[in-house]
Design an enzyme around this catalytic site. Structure first.
Site, PDB file in Angstrom:
ATOM      1  N   HIS A 188       0.831  -1.202   0.000  1.00 14.79           N
ATOM      2  CA  HIS A 188       0.000   0.000   0.000  1.00 14.79           C
ATOM      3  C   HIS A 188       0.871   1.259   0.000  1.00 14.79           C
ATOM      4  O   HIS A 188       0.514   2.279  -0.579  1.00 14.79           O
ATOM      5  CB  HIS A 188      -0.913   0.001   1.220  1.00 14.79           C
ATOM      6  CG  HIS A 188      -1.944  -1.073   1.184  1.00 14.79           C
ATOM      7  ND1 HIS A 188      -2.943  -1.106   0.235  1.00 14.79           N
ATOM      8  CD2 HIS A 188      -2.139  -2.159   1.969  1.00 14.79           C
ATOM      9  CE1 HIS A 188      -3.712  -2.166   0.454  1.00 14.79           C
ATOM     10  NE2 HIS A 188      -3.238  -2.825   1.482  1.00 14.79           N
ATOM     11  N   GLU A 429     -11.753  -5.950 -35.064  1.00 17.73           N
ATOM     12  CA  GLU A 429     -10.437  -6.150 -35.679  1.00 17.73           C
ATOM     13  C   GLU A 429     -10.527  -6.819 -37.043  1.00 17.73           C
ATOM     14  O   GLU A 429      -9.499  -6.964 -37.713  1.00 17.73           O
ATOM     15  CB  GLU A 429      -9.570  -7.016 -34.758  1.00 17.73           C
ATOM     16  CG  GLU A 429      -9.343  -6.423 -33.386  1.00 17.73           C
ATOM     17  CD  GLU A 429      -8.726  -7.416 -32.417  1.00 17.73           C
ATOM     18  OE1 GLU A 429      -7.502  -7.355 -32.217  1.00 17.73           O
ATOM     19  OE2 GLU A 429      -9.468  -8.255 -31.870  1.00 17.73           O
ATOM     20  N   ASP A 453      -4.625  -4.963 -36.365  1.00 17.44           N
ATOM     21  CA  ASP A 453      -5.159  -6.144 -37.046  1.00 17.44           C
ATOM     22  C   ASP A 453      -6.180  -5.773 -38.107  1.00 17.44           C
ATOM     23  O   ASP A 453      -6.235  -6.416 -39.168  1.00 17.44           O
ATOM     24  CB  ASP A 453      -5.781  -7.109 -36.026  1.00 17.44           C
ATOM     25  CG  ASP A 453      -4.755  -8.077 -35.452  1.00 17.44           C
ATOM     26  OD1 ASP A 453      -3.820  -8.448 -36.187  1.00 17.44           O
ATOM     27  OD2 ASP A 453      -4.886  -8.460 -34.279  1.00 17.44           O
ATOM     28  N   CYS A 500      -8.121   1.666 -29.779  1.00 13.05           N
ATOM     29  CA  CYS A 500      -6.996   1.383 -28.894  1.00 13.05           C
ATOM     30  C   CYS A 500      -5.761   0.928 -29.667  1.00 13.05           C
ATOM     31  O   CYS A 500      -4.735   0.614 -29.071  1.00 13.05           O
ATOM     32  CB  CYS A 500      -7.372   0.346 -27.837  1.00 13.05           C
ATOM     33  SG  CYS A 500      -7.809  -1.276 -28.505  1.00 13.05           S
TER      34      CYS A 500
END
Length: 551
Positions: A188, A429, A453, A500
């Site tokens: 943490h 894609e 792709d 993306c």
């Protein structure tokens, strides 16, 4: 000059004096107690006070580092209410007729040893939490106050370790960096350090000698190196590195917190692509609105056997917590083609790019798929997770995925395991997915285009064949028309759509994507600010018609 090495948990260069921090240890004596009810009351009152202190720390952390990172102090409150922990303390007081300090110290040590002996890395970290809450109660019992790191000038803190409560109370204006002997990248403290933008090193092979107190030093958070009493050449080199880093951060300071909005008021989300949990530091540093692509296959590629549900859960949970409520889109396993994993024992294929890969493997080997889905849904209770599925070519695939998802959710409900609502999306894609995107949009919450792709399949060009580089055209009108078709079909059916793939970071196409009405662009963390700058300099109304006419 002395050089010490460790692990950097947040980048940056700090130059200044070392301040040695030694935690004040509570001295525990075993005393016989005659009035046991009074001692039990004393312990319970100390516990209540400790919980009140943790509530105050939670509120402070909430303001400084966000809800997900502040949650550790809620966890500590719950640990102070843990039946096993409390029963152990109360039992020791009653059966041994001893003081509360001894009972708390003994229980804390025993529980910490149990957690430390566990193989799971996440559970090992809980040993530090047990010690932290036990020390807090002991401090209250002794009438003292929690130690806070105070200094009159900015310094490099050198310590054996830092508890989350100590870290969140740091005066950031007085701390250049901190260096600890212990700790881990998943602790943490490390998470808080990254969120608070404090350069930090852990697991440093450096003794806590008094001779280092007040000595001039350099901390390189990028390489995980500490230079004590550096020579002139090293100092000059590191000052230059620090100046370059500060220059980059100047752009961050100018754009951090500003909206991704065009000159004519069009807004777009700018997210980050990451390959593993360690990339989150860069995501936060560059002020991304969320994670648009978490390539989960790294969990499989880096191991010699299938990652367990628990191993995956810990990684997804950590990322979700670190992102503090911002969206985290995790792509399910995408191996095959150029990403081969030996232990999957897949047969050789003449054309792997068009073969047994991604969702095709998951739907064929459902137990692997369900293991990942269980981990993802469990992690959704700790942040805002969305899931997307790669290499979709048909509506029937999506329907089958949704059936499996429902099975997983039902299993978790039956087992009483919490999870949150999760957006489900698909990667676009293939040309097939583009052409039926109007039908696919009715079954999912969002689309994300993988342009690498999509370009490869649309142009029938192997993107890894260097002989074809000259004719590989990612700006091909056929590709751009497909992207626009997907955007139009998404919006017509009430879902959002992002990109993306590599084209998302191509600034020469930013105006084109904005003109198409793309909702989100996800890029490498280091490219976020440059993309934000481009968006803020664009007037979509002025360029839209001329751009779309050319597509």
């Amino acid at each position: 000059m002395q050089v010490f090495n460790g692990k950097g948990v947040f980048g940056g260069v700090a130059i200044g004096k070392i301040s040695l921090y030694r935690r004040k240890q509570n001295q525990i004596k075993r005393n016989r107690i005659e009035d046991i009810p009074a001692e039990l009351k004393r312990f319970k009152e100390a516990k209540v006070t400790a919980i009140e202190q943790l509530k105050e720390l939670y509120n402070r952390a909430l303001a400084e580092v966000g809800e997900a990172n502040a949650a550790i102090f809620e966890v500590h409150q719950m640990m102070l209410e843990d039946v096993d922990y409390l029963d152990s303390i109360i039992n020791i007081i009653k059966t041994q007729s001893v003081n509360a300090e001894y009972a708390v110290g003994t229980t804390g040590d025993n529980f910490a040893k149990i957690f430390s002996s566990m193989e799971d890395a996440y559970m090992k970290e809980r040993a530090a939490d047990i010690k932290d809450i036990s020390e807090r109660i002991l401090t209250v019992l002794s009438g003292g106050s929690q130690q806070v790191i105070n200094t009159t000038e900015p310094v490099i803190i050198l310590a054996d370790d830092l508890a989350p409560s100590e870290t969140v109370q740091l005066d950031k204006d007085k701390v250049l960096a901190f260096v600890t002997q212990l700790g881990s990248t998943n602790s943490h403290t490390a998470i808080l350090a990254r969120t608070m933008n404090i350069p930090a090193l852990i697991s440093v092979n450096m003794e806590l000698n008094e001779e280092y107190d007040g000595v001039f030093a350099i901390v390189d958070g990028f390489t995980g190196t500490v230079y004590v009493d550096p020579d002139e050449e090293t100092l000059a080199k590191m000052k230059k590195k620090q100046a370059e880093d500060l220059e980059k951060k100047a752009l961050l300071l100018q754009l951090k917190g500003k909206e991704n909005v065009t000159l004519d008021g069009k807004k777009i989300k700018i997210y980050a692509n990451i390959g593993n949990a360690n990339d989150v530091a860069n995501v936060l540093k560059n002020d991304a609105g969320g994670i648009g692509l978490f390539r989960s296959e790294f969990l499989y590629l880096e191991k010699n056997d299938y990652p367990t549900e628990e191993e995956q859960f810990i990684v997804y949970k950590t990322v979700a917590e670190n992102m503090a409520g911002k969206k985290v889109i995790i792509r399910t396993l995408d191996i095959g083609a150029d990403k081969q994993v030996d232990y999957f024992n897949m047969e050789h294929e003449e054309n792997p790019a068009m073969g047994y890969r991604a969702i095709r493997i998951c739907l064929d080997r459902k137990e692997i798929f369900k293991t990942q889905l269980r981990a993802l849904y469990r992690a959704s209770a700790y942040g805002k997770i969305s899931i997307m599925f790669p290499m979709i070519i048909s509506v029937s695939e999506v329907l089958e995925i949704k059936e499996i998802v429902e099975e997983v959710k039902e299993e978790l409900k039956e087992q009483g395991i919490p999870f949150s609502d999760v957006e489900l999306g698909i990667m676009i894609e293939t040309p097939a997915a583009v052409m039926i995107s109007d039908l696919l949009a009715k079954e999912v919450d969002f689309f994300s285009i993988g342009t690498n792709d999509l370009t490869q399949y649309t142009l029938a060009i192997d993107r890894q064949n260097p002989k074809l580089d000259k004719i590989y055209d990612s700006h091909h009108r056929g590709v751009l028309r497909m992207i626009k078709m997907v955007a139009d079909n998404a919006h017509a059916n009430g879902i959002w759509m992002g990109i993306c793939g590599e084209l998302a970071s191509d600034l020469s196409l930013t105006e084109t994507f904005l003109s198409m009405g793309i909702d989100e662009l996800s890029v490498s963390p280091s490219l976020i600010l440059g993309l934000r700058k481009k968006v803020r300099e664009t007037n979509v109304d002025e360029v839209k018609n001329s751009i779309l006419e050319k597509i």
